[in-house]
Design an enzyme around this catalytic site. Structure first.
Site, PDB file in Angstrom:
ATOM      1  CD  GLU B 271      32.422  38.685  41.124  1.00 34.04           C
ATOM      2  OE1 GLU B 271      32.514  38.314  42.376  1.00 34.04           O
ATOM      3  OE2 GLU B 271      31.547  38.766  40.358  1.00 34.04           O
ATOM      4  CB  CYS B 305      36.449  33.505  46.232  1.00 39.05           C
ATOM      5  SG  CYS B 305      35.918  33.147  44.512  1.00 39.05           S
ATOM      6  CD  GLU B 402      39.384  34.199  50.587  1.00 38.49           C
ATOM      7  OE1 GLU B 402      39.977  35.235  50.535  1.00 38.49           O
ATOM      8  OE2 GLU B 402      38.596  33.649  49.917  1.00 38.49           O
TER       9      GLU B 402
END
Lengths: 299, 492, 293
Positions: B271, B305, B402
């Site tokens: 993940e 996330c 990110e």
């Protein structure tokens, strides 16, 4: 000017509204903030009696209470107004003479709103002529549901004109509108027609005021303010009976419209039993002891 | 800027009323000075004797010392997990396994407040979120998976599912306890035993959970918790007797792990990162969309996330959405995570703070326009106010990488085709958000998004029944829901 | 006078066309010391061209209705049935007995039909409506992963090949296939079947050539989303798994085996090349009594 197409009013997502309300109700108001908030809440109450059994004596008692909320606690504010049927306006005006408490009268065939334009205008005129500072009208929900938005708009505009200097609160009776989309639409119509306040409920229909419905209306007020520069007040009415809930309303106003709206010029609670609960909380904050209803008068 | 002809209309949303401190009590929290490794059902000292500090990022004070596990400790943990698997756990019926997991769920509920307070102290997240989201959801994950333990064959028609054996799990610092629940609950339900390494900055709730496992009577060695830094994690990943590696964290570290296990028979679930697009169409319920944007990027300080870190606004409603967004941001409270009214808490670590600040600097250097509301940040601790960037292009670094912080990159679009292309124009594919009042448009957008989780007219919702996980470089495998079970099973 | 036989030129299959390899190279696999044909020795650039073709066909293929994809897979089986003789002779040429070749062709046709039937059922069986605690409608369904590289089995030139292609394309993926190196004949003939059976160009692309040379180009290509590896070399597996990391390709390995076995017929092979997508949407909760209004 071209008529507004109110079917194009902004859409509201109900679950999203509830999410936002959950954030607001998770706020924790403590200490001096709480005390300040409680005082503010008292000062925003439209102390209300709208019963078939109302009498001059009952109205006088209510007016006394509005000014003398709880004399054993010093420096308490008065309520913002008392709210009565038109035929008690004279009595209330007389009883409140010399105070800052305003007299608000319901009008326009309250609570159903089913009557002719003439009767509604006359109803309003009588209230204003008798000295009402504020008029709480109801919209024609039947016409609204039929999609006759222009009729609803024009009726409000006509009542506004009949009010003269009195401030007009427009009751949407949200409990009869059925969806937030329609609450938003009705809010837009009322504000465009000149409402000084928009108000949730008559108190005769359940659900009356709720936090979610109030949030929808506050956001409508915000958009109206940005579009026109005109401030419109908000009055949730019915079902607000405790301090915690009242504080949550105030937090909602603060976070949606800001400090400018946190006065009784722009925000009111329509309530009959809220005042005593707030008073009990104030007494508890002062003394540290939880309170009993026996010590707070029930006018 | 254009000259203003009329008086600018603004709202004062920063009125101070209502903001008296409302701190959550911490007096009931008992923390040890030192925490050892949890191996074979007991707390044992690390072989190396080394410990490191875990600090409260809101005050920079040391909360406790945490043991650093080395290869020998990890080996011991894997051995005890293997022993527990062979001798106990694999011999239990699914029904009995499930009962242990139910018991864990209940105990978490009973101690929910303690866990949420520790979570907020150790990680900097607001008490509102740890109390209302992290801990209740963690308990819910155990509850949900407990019920699967004796029903696995219903999830895989015509197939016989079997446990993998010992699984190594490495969890992140953004939702410490919740991510542990996401990992341990399905692993146990499917009959595996576990060696878990929590993130080094947020080990405390994992160790409190270890105490809880003892109280629940979970057989020794079924779950082993080894604390430490990246090297500890690599010992787990490289251990030959680990059958599977489950990792949640950055795409960079995920790739290192993938490299380490290439050519072995280890299964993996990854993940990883994301750079989700959140798309507002002109017919959207705008106030709720704005709330969704706020929740999408400022939830958990943006350490998420699946954060909606790229906002796409249809041009016709751009000014009104920006106005609403800025107004809403004024009402956000940044500061003490332990205050019940705080919306945005502390950045998890100094390292992450530097990363975010660098991106903000870079955003400005690349010509994007920054907006931050006024906020009074505490003197000590790690803080970033909620931050918007406009005048951003698809090629701006802050729109591509990110950031993992409360920083939103905003772009406009004109047509639905354009926004679909822009939204999918990323190596990531974890999540996406779409806002429109029109059903057919919503389903067009949700089905076009190349992402594992798509929120339509909502954002950042999680549920144990709802599978979570990404497309493309956001990872592989799912966690949660019926589809999440597969990652912990093998089939003949 | 005896008629001179026309020999078949085996070309590769990219984007629905049959080009020769851009490299111009060829190789000649031997069976029993006899060369069985001149086969294209595809290059890195052929892989590249095939991936481009597969990518541009992918959204259109996935966008077809599941029922339509199902009929197209069925159509492949129909056309293959009509070409049995050619496959029969190629399989025999590659060393199969007559009986085994027949068996393999039968199984291949049946396998296509098996997967044709799953096209419009797989998400129905494996998707879910998830009972979340909040007022949201939440459902999970599978979507094709995208472009899949297939390293087809070495030892089964027709049945093995089709057993790998069918589950991959059933859900809407497109693929670039590296055929069996030593037994490539059927793969190109199968491409001819595809070309005449309503499968849009680019959905299946088939290359022949040297595995050692081409494997890394499958593994490294950033626009390949997954690889289905059907051989048994540990070195190749590790290489692919390592190369795949750059863009996190999904790598699925099904080492060679008996393709006649029923275990090659299951929907999980389709799911291996699908991604689970979960969608949330609020459910308005205004009841007649207005309780949450």
């Amino acid at each position: 000017m071209a008529k507004q197409d109110y079917s194009l009013s902004p859409k509201i997502d109900q679950v999203g509204i509830l999410d936002r309300v959950a954030r607001i109700t998770a706020r924790s108001i403590k200490n001096e903030s709480k005390m300040q908030g409680l005082m503010m809440a008292l000062n925003m109450i439209d102390l209300t009696t709208l019963e078939g059994a109302d009498t001059d004596e009952k109205v006088k008692q209510l007016c006394y209470k509005a000014v003398h909320l709880h004399d054993s606690i010093p420096n308490l504010p008065t309520t913002a107004a008392v709210c009565v049927y038109p035929n008690f306006v004279k009595t209330a005006v007389k009883a409140l003479k010399g105070s800052n408490v305003k007299v608000a009268s319901v009008a326009t065939a309250f609570p159903s709103g089913h009557s002719s334009r003439e009767i509604k205008l006359m109803d309003t005129k009588i209230a204003v002529d008798n000295g009402a500072h504020e008029v709480d009208m109801v919209i024609s929900r039947g016409k609204f549901h039929s999609g006759e938005y222009n009729f609803v708009h024009d009726e409000i505009a006509a009542i506004k004109e009949a009010c003269g200097k009195a401030r007009l609160k427009v009751i949407l009776e949200t409990g009869e509108l059925g969806t937030f989309d329609k609450v938003r639409r009705a809010s837009d119509i009322a504000m465009d027609a000149g409402a000084d306040f928009i108000k949730t409920s008559t108190g005769k229909i359940k659900p009356a005021a709720t936090l979610p419905v109030t949030l929808v209306m506050l956001e409508a007020i915000k958009d109206h303010y940005y579009n026109t520069g005109r401030m419109v007040g908000m009055k949730p009415a019915g079902g607000i009976s405790n301090s915690k809930l009242a504080l949550q309303y105030l937090i909602m106003v603060k976070e949606t419209l800001g400090g400018q709206w946190l006065t009784n010029e722009w925000f009111r609670f329509g309530a009959s039993s809220l005042a005593n609960d707030v008073l009990m909380q104030i007494a508890k904050q002062n003394s540290g002891n939880y309170q009993s209803k026996d010590y707070f008068s029930i006018d | 800027m254009a000259k203003k002809n009329k008086k600018e209309i603004t709202l004062d949303l920063s009125s101070d009323w209502g903001l008296a401190p409302a701190p959550e009590s911490t007096s009931h929290i008992k923390l040890k000075k030192k925490y050892d490794l949890f191996i074979g059902g007991k707390f044992v000292k690390p072989k190396s004797g080394k410990y490191f500090d875990t600090i409260n990022p809101a005050t920079e004070e040391v909360l406790a010392q945490i043991a650093e596990a080395d290869d020998k400790d990890v080996d011991l943990a894997v051995k005890s997990a293997r022993k527990a698997y062979d001798n106990v756990w694999s011999k239990l019926s699914g029904k009995e396994r499930g009962k242990y997991i139910y018991r864990i769920a209940r105990l978490i509920q009973e101690r929910a407040r303690e866990f949420s307070v520790i979570e907020s102290l150790d990680g900097g997240k607001t008490i509102r979120e740890s109390r209302d989201i992290d801990i209740p959801l963690a308990a819910a994950h155990f509850f949900y998976h407990a019920g699967w333990a004796d029903k696995l064959e219903y999830a895989f028609p015509n197939r016989k599912p079997e446990a993998l054996g010992v699984v190594g799990q490495i969890t992140p610092w953004n939702f410490p306890m919740l991510m542990i629940a996401w990992k341990i609950a399905p692993a146990l339900a499917t009959g595996n035993t576990v060696v878990l390494k929590p993130a080094e900055t947020t080990s405390l709730t994992a160790l409190k959970l270890a105490e809880l496992f003892q109280d629940a009577g979970l057989p020794d060695g079924v779950v082993n918790i080894v604390t430490g830094h990246g090297t500890t994690g690599s010992h787990i990943v490289n251990h030959p007797d680990v059958n599977k590696v489950a990792f949640t964290g950055s795409t960079g570290v995920g790739k290192i792990i993938m490299k380490a296990i290439a050519g072995t028979n280890k299964k993996s679930t990854m993940e990883l990162g994301g750079k989700a697009a959140n798309i507002i169409m002109e017919d959207a319920p705008l106030d709720q969309a704005v709330e969704g944007v706020i929740n999408g990027i400022f939830f958990n300080q943006g350490h998420v996330c699946c954060a909606g870190s790229r906002l796409y606004i249809q041009e016709s409603v751009y000014p009104i959405v920006m106005r609403k967004l800025k107004d809403r941001m004024q009402a956000l409270v940044v500061g003490d995570p332990m205050d019940k009214n705080t919306d945005i808490g502390a950045i998890n670590s100094k390292k992450q703070l530097d990363t975010i600040k660098n991106y903000i600097k870079l955003g400005k250097a690349e010509g994007a326009e920054m907006y931050q509301p006024k906020c009074n940040l505490p003197k000590k601790g790690y803080w970033v106010p909620p931050t918007l960037f406009t005048n951003v292009a698809q090629s701006s670094t802050i729109a591509k990488e990110e950031i993992f912080g409360p920083v939103l990159a905003i772009q406009t679009f004109r047509t639905i085709d354009e926004v679909i292309n822009k939204a999918n124009n990323t190596p990531y594919g974890l999540s996406a958000g779409v806002w429109s009042d029109k059903g057919s448009k919503v389903f067009n957008l949700t089905s076009q998004m190349k992402a594992g989780v798509v929120w339509a007219n909502t954002y950042n919702k999680f549920d144990p029944t709802s599978p979570f996980g990404g497309y493309k470089e956001s990872g592989h495998g799912r966690e949660g829901g019926m589809q999440g079970l597969e990652a912990y099973l093998k089939f003949d | 006078m005896e008629r001179l036989e026309i020999l078949k030129t085996y070309k590769i299959y990219i984007g629905g066309a049959f080009p020769r390899t851009e490299s111009g190279r060829y190789y000649a696999p031997f069976v029993n010391k006899t060369p069985i044909g001149n086969i294209c020795l595809s290059s890195r650039k052929d892989v590249r061209n095939a991936v481009v073709a597969a990518r541009s066909a992918q959204s259109g293929w996935a966008g077809k209705s599941a029922a339509n994809r199902s009929q197209i897979l069925y159509r492949i089986a129909e056309i293959l049935e009509g070409r049995r003789a050619q496959f029969q002779s190629e399989l025999e040429l590659q060393g199969s007995s007559k009986a085994n070749a027949t068996k393999e062709i039968n199984a291949t046709i049946d396998r296509l039909i098996y997967f044709a039937g799953w096209c419009d059922k797989v998400t129905q069986v494996f998707g879910s409506v998830n009972p979340v605690a909040s007022s949201h409608f939440n459902f999970s369904t599978q979507e094709p992963t995208g472009v899949v590289g297939i390293i087809a089995p070495e030892d089964s030139s027709l049945l093995g090949l089709v057993s790998f292609i069918a589950p991959v394309i059933a859900s809407g993926n497109t693929c670039v296939v590296l055929a069996s190196e030593n037994m490539p004949l059927c793969s190109i003939t199968f491409a001819e079947v595809l070309a005449t059976s309503d499968v849009p160009g680019g959905v299946v692309n088939i290359l022949t050539g040297n595995t050692k040379e081409l494997l890394e180009h499958f593994g490294k290509h950033m626009d390949v989303n997954a690889i289905f590896y059907g051989r048994s070399s540990d070195d190749e597996i590790k290489k692919l798994q390592t190369l795949a990391i750059d863009n996190l390709k999904r790598i699925k390995i099904k080492s060679e085996g008996d393709y006649l076995n029923d275990k090659w017929e299951n929907p999980y092979l389709i799911l291996d090349f699908m991604e689970v997508k979960t969608t949330w949407h609020p459910i308005e909760a205004i009841s007649a009594t207005g309780s949450v209004y």
